[in-house]
Design an enzyme around this catalytic site. Structure first.
Site, mmCIF file in Angstrom:
data_model
loop_
_atom_site.group_PDB
_atom_site.id
_atom_site.type_symbol
_atom_site.label_atom_id
_atom_site.label_comp_id
_atom_site.label_asym_id
_atom_site.label_seq_id
_atom_site.Cartn_x
_atom_site.Cartn_y
_atom_site.Cartn_z
ATOM 1 N N TYR A 63 0.829 -1.210 0.000
ATOM 2 C CA TYR A 63 0.000 0.000 0.000
ATOM 3 C C TYR A 63 0.861 1.255 0.000
ATOM 4 O O TYR A 63 0.348 2.361 -0.222
ATOM 5 C CB TYR A 63 -0.920 0.058 1.232
ATOM 6 C CG TYR A 63 -1.848 -1.115 1.434
ATOM 7 C CD1 TYR A 63 -2.104 -2.029 0.416
ATOM 8 C CD2 TYR A 63 -2.473 -1.306 2.661
ATOM 9 C CE1 TYR A 63 -2.945 -3.102 0.620
ATOM 10 C CE2 TYR A 63 -3.321 -2.378 2.880
ATOM 11 C CZ TYR A 63 -3.550 -3.276 1.865
ATOM 12 O OH TYR A 63 -4.382 -4.341 2.092
ATOM 13 N N LYS A 92 1.706 -6.266 6.363
ATOM 14 C CA LYS A 92 1.771 -7.477 5.547
ATOM 15 C C LYS A 92 3.063 -7.542 4.731
ATOM 16 O O LYS A 92 3.572 -6.521 4.264
ATOM 17 C CB LYS A 92 0.579 -7.523 4.582
ATOM 18 C CG LYS A 92 -0.771 -7.301 5.235
ATOM 19 C CD LYS A 92 -1.880 -7.278 4.206
ATOM 20 C CE LYS A 92 -3.188 -6.816 4.816
ATOM 21 N NZ LYS A 92 -3.198 -5.360 5.097
ATOM 22 N N HIS A 123 0.807 -11.738 2.580
ATOM 23 C CA HIS A 123 -0.245 -11.038 1.843
ATOM 24 C C HIS A 123 -1.003 -11.936 0.851
ATOM 25 O O HIS A 123 -2.220 -11.834 0.726
ATOM 26 C CB HIS A 123 0.345 -9.844 1.096
ATOM 27 C CG HIS A 123 -0.613 -8.734 0.897
ATOM 28 N ND1 HIS A 123 -0.264 -7.402 0.987
ATOM 29 C CD2 HIS A 123 -1.939 -8.724 0.611
ATOM 30 C CE1 HIS A 123 -1.320 -6.642 0.772
ATOM 31 N NE2 HIS A 123 -2.355 -7.423 0.534
ATOM 32 N N SER A 163 -3.280 -13.868 4.464
ATOM 33 C CA SER A 163 -4.280 -13.053 3.787
ATOM 34 C C SER A 163 -4.581 -13.689 2.433
ATOM 35 O O SER A 163 -3.658 -14.154 1.746
ATOM 36 C CB SER A 163 -3.757 -11.621 3.604
ATOM 37 O OG SER A 163 -4.713 -10.797 2.975
ATOM 38 N N ASN A 164 -5.848 -13.740 2.092
ATOM 39 C CA ASN A 164 -6.295 -14.294 0.812
ATOM 40 C C ASN A 164 -6.031 -15.795 0.676
ATOM 41 O O ASN A 164 -5.944 -16.318 -0.434
ATOM 42 C CB ASN A 164 -5.640 -13.543 -0.357
ATOM 43 C CG ASN A 164 -6.004 -12.081 -0.368
ATOM 44 O OD1 ASN A 164 -7.167 -11.713 -0.507
ATOM 45 N ND2 ASN A 164 -5.002 -11.215 -0.191
ATOM 46 N N THR A 265 -11.315 4.454 4.514
ATOM 47 C CA THR A 265 -11.897 5.757 4.204
ATOM 48 C C THR A 265 -10.847 6.839 4.360
ATOM 49 O O THR A 265 -9.918 6.696 5.155
ATOM 50 C CB THR A 265 -13.101 6.065 5.118
ATOM 51 O OG1 THR A 265 -13.632 7.355 4.769
ATOM 52 C CG2 THR A 265 -12.709 6.068 6.588
ATOM 53 N N MET A 271 -15.400 7.415 9.236
ATOM 54 C CA MET A 271 -14.956 6.395 10.169
ATOM 55 C C MET A 271 -15.795 6.420 11.431
ATOM 56 O O MET A 271 -16.080 5.366 12.012
ATOM 57 C CB MET A 271 -13.477 6.587 10.512
ATOM 58 C CG MET A 271 -12.852 5.368 11.174
ATOM 59 S SD MET A 271 -12.930 3.888 10.139
ATOM 60 C CE MET A 271 -13.427 2.640 11.327
ATOM 61 N N ASN A 274 -18.718 4.491 10.609
ATOM 62 C CA ASN A 274 -18.418 3.058 10.601
ATOM 63 C C ASN A 274 -18.393 2.478 12.010
ATOM 64 O O ASN A 274 -18.878 1.370 12.249
ATOM 65 C CB ASN A 274 -17.082 2.813 9.911
ATOM 66 C CG ASN A 274 -17.111 3.138 8.427
ATOM 67 O OD1 ASN A 274 -18.178 3.190 7.816
ATOM 68 N ND2 ASN A 274 -15.954 3.380 7.855
#
Length: 311
Positions: A63, A92, A123, A163-164, A265, A271, A274
């Site tokens: 990211y 990650k 990741h 992850s994933n 966001t 937030m 949320n």
């Protein structure tokens, strides 16, 4: 006014547990904040979100936002909004960076300006990549995971996870690991209700974190898919019934499923909205209505490696 909102939030009685207790003895919040795709404003958003009550923050090497997230955390701690131990910080390892996993962990901590993270994830379960057209095979899973386990033993991270990963990938990992993955972060929302994966992870004591919970991720093409979760009649009907926003209905459903949503966001006020998604419960029949939206539709297909890792 922000302080007032924050302390009001802290006093709210949620119908859900305030945190989950994990098999490794750690605890974590039931809702968090993603940071993917909002790098330009994320430092201030992280600071304001912590001020408003967010305690779970998710970032990643790919990211390119670890430094900015760290800046926001550092300022929040310096200003007395929280202590480091109050926060649950996730980052990650990217697939192409497995050559020196401990080195990558140290670089992540340097950018975050922290002594440790609470969770470090692999990741993607992809063990090769292409460099100038040449296929490069990275460390196999069992070698990679042993190094992940060493990160816990050396104190760089409190817990490790993936992850994933689908059920097959998890079964492979669980067949040899010494330290079980504490979490699996996956795409999860009403259009992609991964019940088999959720049931398997619950059985194995692996907590699911759900990204893209309201189907507004950077890779979501609403026009191409024809799917717009926040405009679904069922979602809008329930929003009117419970006097909440469509986004809060979607997040509330995910918390009800036992999954930790991490909506991203770039706006602090969003937030706060949320966070409000855990302040109410819906009728069982209404949760079933949301579940009925499932299309087994995955927005993040990850076609970069030209394979289907979700098969």
């Amino acid at each position: 006014i922000f302080n007032k909102i924050y302390f009001q939030y802290k006093k709210m009685s949620s119908p859900f547990p305030k945190e989950y207790k994990l098999n490794n003895g750690l605890t974590c919040p039931i809702i968090g904040q993603g940071t993917h795709g909002v790098k330009d404003v994320i430092s201030q958003v992280v600071y304001q979100s912590i001020k408003d009550g967010v305690r779970f923050l998710d970032c990643a090497f790919i990211y390119n936002d670890e430094k900015e997230v760290g800046d926001g955390i550092k300022k929040a701690i310096a200003d007395g909004l929280c202590k480091r131990e109050d926060l649950f910080i996730v980052s990650k390892l990217w697939t192409e960076n497995r050559a020196d996993i401990e080195g990558e962990m140290k670089r992540t901590l340097e950018k975050l300006q922290l002594d440790y993270v609470d969770l470090y994830l692999d990741h993607w379960p992809v063990f090769f990549y292409y460099d100038k057209g040449k296929k490069i095979v990275s460390k196999p899973m069992h070698v990679m995971w042993a190094e992940f386990e060493s990160l816990v033993k050396k104190g760089y991270t409190k817990s490790i996870g993936v992850s994933n990963y689908n059920v097959q990938s998890l079964q492979n990992l669980l067949s040899f690991c010494e330290i079980k993955p504490a979490f699996n972060e996956v795409e999860f929302h009403p259009y992609l209700y991964q019940k088999d994966l959720l049931d398997f992870c619950e059985k194995e004591g692996i907590k699911l974190i759900g990204y893209n919970p309201i189907c507004r991720g950077a890779y979501v093409n609403i026009e191409k898919s024809g799917l717009n979760l926040l405009e679904e009649p069922v979602i809008k009907e329930l929003a009117a019934k419970y006097k909440k926003t469509p986004g809060q209905i979607a997040l509330n459903w995910q918390v009800h499923c036992g999954v930790i949503p991490i909506p991203r966001t770039g706006k602090a006020e969003r937030m706060r909205e949320n966070l409000g998604s855990v302040e109410f419960k819906m009728d069982d029949a209404d949760y079933e209505k949301v579940t009925g939206l499932n299309r087994n539709h995955r927005f993040n297909n990850f076609t970069e490696f030209n394979i289907n890792i979700f098969a």
